[in-house]
Structures are given as structure tokens and as C-alpha cells.
Design an enzyme around this catalytic site. Structure first.
Site, short mmCIF file in Angstrom:
data_model
loop_
_atom_site.label_atom_id
_atom_site.label_comp_id
_atom_site.label_asym_id
_atom_site.label_seq_id
_atom_site.Cartn_x
_atom_site.Cartn_y
_atom_site.Cartn_z
N GLY A 48 0.73 -1.17 -0.05
CA GLY A 48 -0.06 0.03 -0.09
C GLY A 48 0.78 1.25 0.02
O GLY A 48 0.75 2.18 0.91
N ALA A 49 1.70 1.42 -0.80
CA ALA A 49 2.75 2.10 -0.93
C ALA A 49 2.76 3.41 -1.68
O ALA A 49 3.78 4.45 -1.69
CB ALA A 49 4.27 1.37 -1.44
N ALA A 112 -2.72 -6.34 -4.02
CA ALA A 112 -2.30 -6.98 -2.61
C ALA A 112 -2.91 -8.06 -2.02
O ALA A 112 -2.17 -8.87 -1.26
CB ALA A 112 -2.17 -5.72 -1.49
N TYR A 235 -16.56 6.01 13.82
CA TYR A 235 -15.00 5.15 13.59
C TYR A 235 -14.87 4.19 14.52
O TYR A 235 -15.09 3.09 14.25
CB TYR A 235 -13.93 6.35 13.48
CG TYR A 235 -12.84 5.86 12.93
CD1 TYR A 235 -12.81 5.87 11.52
CD2 TYR A 235 -12.15 4.95 13.50
CE1 TYR A 235 -11.54 5.48 10.64
CE2 TYR A 235 -10.73 4.29 12.79
CZ TYR A 235 -10.70 4.65 11.45
OH TYR A 235 -9.69 3.81 11.08
N LEU A 273 -5.70 12.36 9.30
CA LEU A 273 -5.07 13.18 8.19
C LEU A 273 -5.73 13.32 7.01
O LEU A 273 -6.68 12.28 6.78
CB LEU A 273 -3.54 12.53 7.82
CG LEU A 273 -2.51 12.68 8.78
CD1 LEU A 273 -1.40 11.89 8.59
CD2 LEU A 273 -2.11 14.22 8.59
N VAL A 274 -5.66 14.14 6.05
CA VAL A 274 -6.38 14.30 4.73
C VAL A 274 -5.70 12.96 3.76
O VAL A 274 -4.44 13.09 3.44
CB VAL A 274 -6.30 15.50 4.00
CG1 VAL A 274 -6.91 15.39 2.72
CG2 VAL A 274 -6.65 16.58 4.87
N THR A 275 -6.48 11.95 3.56
CA THR A 275 -6.07 11.10 2.55
C THR A 275 -7.13 10.86 1.79
O THR A 275 -8.30 10.91 1.91
CB THR A 275 -5.52 9.65 3.31
OG1 THR A 275 -6.26 9.09 3.90
CG2 THR A 275 -4.21 10.01 4.01
P1 NAD Z 1 -4.52 6.07 1.44
O1 NAD Z 1 -5.87 5.70 0.54
O2 NAD Z 1 -3.80 7.22 1.11
O3 NAD Z 1 -3.66 4.74 0.84
C1 NAD Z 1 -4.00 3.25 0.75
C2 NAD Z 1 -2.92 2.67 -0.11
O4 NAD Z 1 -3.48 1.35 -0.44
C3 NAD Z 1 -2.50 3.05 -1.55
O5 NAD Z 1 -1.10 3.00 -1.78
C4 NAD Z 1 -3.28 2.11 -2.47
O6 NAD Z 1 -2.66 2.00 -3.73
C5 NAD Z 1 -3.20 0.96 -1.74
N1 NAD Z 1 -4.33 0.05 -1.90
C6 NAD Z 1 -5.53 0.15 -1.73
N2 NAD Z 1 -6.19 -1.24 -2.05
C7 NAD Z 1 -5.24 -1.92 -2.61
C8 NAD Z 1 -5.11 -3.18 -3.22
N3 NAD Z 1 -6.22 -4.04 -3.36
N4 NAD Z 1 -3.75 -3.76 -3.60
C9 NAD Z 1 -2.75 -3.13 -3.57
N5 NAD Z 1 -2.78 -2.01 -2.89
C10 NAD Z 1 -3.92 -1.24 -2.53
O7 NAD Z 1 -4.87 5.56 2.85
P2 NAD Z 1 -4.08 6.04 4.20
O8 NAD Z 1 -5.24 7.00 4.77
O9 NAD Z 1 -2.68 6.14 4.20
O10 NAD Z 1 -4.54 4.61 4.99
C11 NAD Z 1 -3.50 3.64 5.07
C12 NAD Z 1 -3.74 3.00 6.60
O11 NAD Z 1 -3.58 4.19 7.49
C13 NAD Z 1 -5.27 2.41 6.75
O12 NAD Z 1 -5.11 1.16 7.69
C14 NAD Z 1 -5.89 3.42 7.48
O13 NAD Z 1 -6.94 3.27 8.33
C15 NAD Z 1 -4.69 4.05 8.43
N6 NAD Z 1 -5.17 5.40 8.99
C16 NAD Z 1 -5.28 6.42 8.29
C17 NAD Z 1 -5.55 7.67 8.85
C18 NAD Z 1 -5.95 8.90 8.09
O14 NAD Z 1 -6.58 9.87 8.91
N7 NAD Z 1 -5.81 8.92 7.00
C19 NAD Z 1 -5.39 7.57 10.49
C20 NAD Z 1 -5.03 6.73 11.10
C21 NAD Z 1 -4.77 5.24 10.46
#
Ligand code: NAD
Length: 397
Positions: A48-49, A112, A235, A273-275
Site C-alpha cells: 500500500g505504498a 495486494a 469510527y 489526516l487528509v488522505t
Molecule cells: P490511502 O488511501 O492514502 O492509501 C492506501 C494505499 O493502499 C494506496 O497505496 C493504495 O494503492 C493501496 N491499496 C488499496 N487497495 C489495494 C489493493 N487491493 N492492492 C494493493 N494496494 C492497494 O490511505 P491511508 O489513509 O494512508 O490509509 C492507510 C492506513 O492508515 C489504513 O489502515 C488507515 O486506516 C490508516 N490510518 C489512516 C488515518 C488517516 O487519517 N488517513 C489515520 C490513522 C490510520
């Protein structure tokens, strides 16, 4: 091609290659200014990079600790008349910068969750790196096809037990409105756990060990969230929270399994965070806008790269060992959950309406960061200029 943002709700269907490259470069610059991380990882696999926490982790491992990296992410090449995905452009920029800096880096694109992607990755590691000593699992997805059963599960963002009513915002126009979300069914909860719980993380670690490409003393982490009282029902106490409970239980299980040979596994509880993923959760973008306002005013605002750098330098690879909470989790959400921060956010929350949203919150900052995820609204990029949307990724499998 002149590339403009095209949005549908919280989805942007276009991305700008130069803007994405600039965003990645800014993250690299931040890490280089703060590096090095002593005794950091040497060979890192990030699943998930291509965006969010996973991309930031890859950048910190590479440019903060000099680690070789393998990134796994969904395909997003150019198709039809559209530009490629932001993840594709981000990864292209990362790979080019890493190679220019003399760092080994490889990409595996694909699902993945599939056995095929796992096997491709294992073969690549065996051939190019031998073994990895850090594995970051940062997949955020709305669905997963389980390779064991062939069934596709969908995750939902719903409360459990009873309907949930709160405020939400359309971040494009600033309109604040009430929203009521009906509770998830038992099947929906089960499917959400199947997609966003720890099952696939465990499968990855099992496969890497069986393939002989995981170092005995390897570390693995995945990302979790707890957050404020305001978002609890949607959440942490909602369907996604059940998945995070499962992820945290998986971390404890993995920690026992890897601990036998000197390895370790953690969940790290990060800040909001904003993602692309967080923008899809009802209520959360409005909460983040209020949180950003308060944390910026207090001088403790962090984006993905700042959070992740602190995670590596002051938690994961801290000289005095990795501090964890009573449940064995790394906490890097400490500033978000500070009492003074949460008290002010709660105060803003009670007052918030469409009329005062731009005064009381940082919705403008939220909106800008959302577009920056896709390479737009980035300083120094000429969005009226013709740009080539065909960008190659070196070393992609
Ligand atoms: P994001 O959407 O920015 O990134 C997700 C990544 O997963 C991307 O690289 C995407 O290509 C990859 N991905 C998704 N489905 C895939 C698949 N089937 N095969 C291969 N790659 C795949 O998300 P994010 O917000 O960075 O989330 C990552 C983790 O961090 C999650 O577990 C999320 O719950 C956690 N998290 C996020 C926040 C937040 O506020 N954004 C806060 C705490 C924890």
C-alpha cells in the site's frame, strides 16, 4: 494534455504528474532535512505504498535511513483518454528520486490481496534483496477478494447498534448539514473486518516467512486510528473500528510469532489526516478541518510525512526502545488527543454552521490538501501548461 481536476464527491478522477512529483519531492526534502534515523531499517517492504501513510513510510525508510524499498500498490497506469492515477505518478517520482540518490527501489503493481502479487513480491525480494527487515502494511480499500474463498467482501463506514446523527460537510462548497447513518448489519460488519482487519496482513507475513525472505529479527507495522469522542460512533465504535480491533489483535498474534526469532509486530495508532481514504468517511473531513485549525494554531500540526518521521525516529527506532501503551500499541496520536486540543475542537464543533465554517475551521486547508493528493493546487506548477501524462515507472513488475 492540459490536466484539470475532475471530482465526483470525495473522488478525483484525474491527477497531475508534475504536481504529484512536486508533492513527493517536498516529502523527500522534509525527511532529508531531519535525517538520519540511526539504526533504521535496511530493507523495507511497503504494502500500500503509493499514497498516504504507506508512501510517507517508504520515503522515510529510504531517505531517512537509506533503506532499499519494495513498494506494492494497485495498478494505475494511464488508460483510455485519462491521466494515470495519483498513486502511479507518486510512485514514479519516488522511484526516480530514489534511484538518483543511489537507493535500491522496486515496485510491484497488482492486487495486494491476491496470492499472485504476494508470490511476485517474494520472488523479487529473493532475487534483489535477499530478505526484508521491515514490513509496513498500509492498504486501505473498500473491497477485498479473499483468495481462499474467492468471495468479495465490501467494507462499510457505519455505526453499530443504532443510527448515528451528527454534522458533516461538503468540503467543496462548505455546506454543513446534519447526517444520519443507519447501523451496519452483522454481515456488513463481518465483511468490513474481512477487508480492513488483519487477515491479509497475517497472510503476507506467513507468505514472506514461508518464502524465506523475512529476516529473523524483522519488524512489521500496520496503521490504526482511535480519534476523538466526536467521531467514536462512526469510527472506533463503528464497523471500521471492529476491523481495527481485529488488526490490533493480529498485531499481538504476529508479535508472538515473530518474537520467537527476535522479530516484532505493532499497530501504530496515528492521527487523522487528509488522505483519499479518510475523505470517504462521513463526519471525519469536518472533524479534520476543526482539528487542523486547532493544531496549526498551537504549532503542532503534522501531515503524513511529519507523523511518519516522528514514528520512525521517536518510536520504532528510538534509541531507548519502542514505547507502547497498555495494549502494546505505538501511539503517535498523542498530540491529536491532547486534552487542550480536544477541548477546543469540541468547542468549535458545537458552534459550527455553514455561516462560520471558514472562520472556525481550516476547511480551506482541508480542501487544498485534498486536491494536492492528486497533484493539484501545488505551488510552482503551471496548470495551464501542456503536460505529458505518460510517465514510466522504472523497475516496475
Ligand atoms: P490511502 O488511501 O492514502 O492509501 C492506501 C494505499 O493502499 C494506496 O497505496 C493504495 O494503492 C493501496 N491499496 C488499496 N487497495 C489495494 C489493493 N487491493 N492492492 C494493493 N494496494 C492497494 O490511505 P491511508 O489513509 O494512508 O490509509 C492507510 C492506513 O492508515 C489504513 O489502515 C488507515 O486506516 C490508516 N490510518 C489512516 C488515518 C488517516 O487519517 N488517513 C489515520 C490513522 C490510520
Amino acid at each position: 494534455m492540459i490536466i484539470k481536476p475532475r471530482t465526483r464527491g470525495f473522488i478525483c478522477t484525474t491527477a497531475h504528474p508534475q504536481g504529484c512529483a512536486q508533492q513527493v519531492q517536498q516529502q523527500i526534502n522534509y525527511v532529508k532535512e531531519h535525517a538520519p534515523i540511526a539504526k533504521g531499517p535496511r530493507k523495507t517492504l511497503v504494502i500500500g505504498a503509493s499514497a498516504g501513510y504507506g508512501l510517507a513510510s517508504r520515503i522515510v525508510a529510504a531517505f531517512g535511513a537509506g533503506s532499499s524499498t519494495v513498494g506494492v500498490y494497485r495498478q494505475g497506469e494511464r488508460a483510455g483518454g485519462r491521466p494515470a492515477s495519483a498513486g502511479w505518478y507518486n510512485s514514479a517520482a519516488f522511484e526516480k528520486a530514489a534511484q538518483a540518490a543511489g537507493l535500491q527501489s522496486y515496485s510491484v503493481t497488482g492486487d495486494a490481496f491476491s496470492d499472485e502479487t504476494k508470490q511476485k513480491t517474494i520472488e523479487l525480494i529473493r532475487k534483489e534483496l535477499g530478505q526484508v527487515d521491515l514490513v509496513i502494511y498500509s492498504v486501505a480499500s473498500a473491497r477485498r477478494t479473499n483468495p481462499r474463498t474467492g468471495e468479495t467482501a465490501n467494507s462499510v463506514l457505519k455505526p453499530i447498534g443504532k443510527p448515528y446523527t451528527n454534522k458533516t460537510v461538503n468540503f467543496h462548497d462548505g455546506v454543513v448539514s446534519p447526517i444520519t447513518i443507519e447501523p451496519a448489519t452483522e454481515d456488513e460488519i463481518r465483511e468490513t473486518v474481512e477487508v480492513m482487519g488483519g487477515d491479509d496482513w497475517q497472510l503476507w507475513i506467513d507468505a514472506l516467512r514461508a518464502g524465506g525472505v523475512l529476516a529473523d529479527d524483522a519488524t512489521t507495522i500496520s496503521y490504526s486510528y482511535i480519534g476523538s469522542q466526536i467521531t467514536q460512533a462512526i469510527y472506533r465504535e463503528g464497523s471500521i473500528g471492529r476491523a481495527k480491533d481485529h488488526l490490533e489483535a493480529t498485531a499481538r498474534q504476529l508479535n508472538e510469532q515473530l518474537g520467537a526469532t527476535g522479530g516484532r509486530a505493532y499497530v501504530t495508532v496515528s492521527k487523522a489526516l487528509v488522505t483519499q481514504s479518510s475523505s470517504a468517511i462521513p463526519v471525519v473531513p469536518l472533524y479534520i478541518s476543526a482539528l487542523y485549525k486547532v493544531m496549526k494554531e498551537k504549532g503542532i500540526h503534522e501531515g503524513c510525512i511529519e507523523q511518519t518521521y516522528r514514528l520512525f525516529a521517536e518510536r520504532l527506532y528510538a534509541e531507548q526502545g519502542t514505547p507502547v501503551d497498555a495494549e502494546g500499541r505505538i501511539r503517535i496520536d498523542d498530540w491529536e488527543l491532547r486534552d487542550d486540543v480536544q477541548t477546543e475542537v469540541a468547542h468549535i464543533w458545537n458552534e459550527l454552521t455553514t455561516d462560520n465554517i471558514y472562520q472556525l475551521t481550516d476547511l480551506e486547508g482541508y480542501r487544498r490538501e485534498f486536491f494536492q493528493l492528486f497533484g493539484f493546487e501545488t505551488d510552482g506548477v503551471d496548470y495551464e501548461a501542456d503536460v505529458d501524462p505518460n510517465v514510466d515507472i522504472p523497475n516496475v513488475l
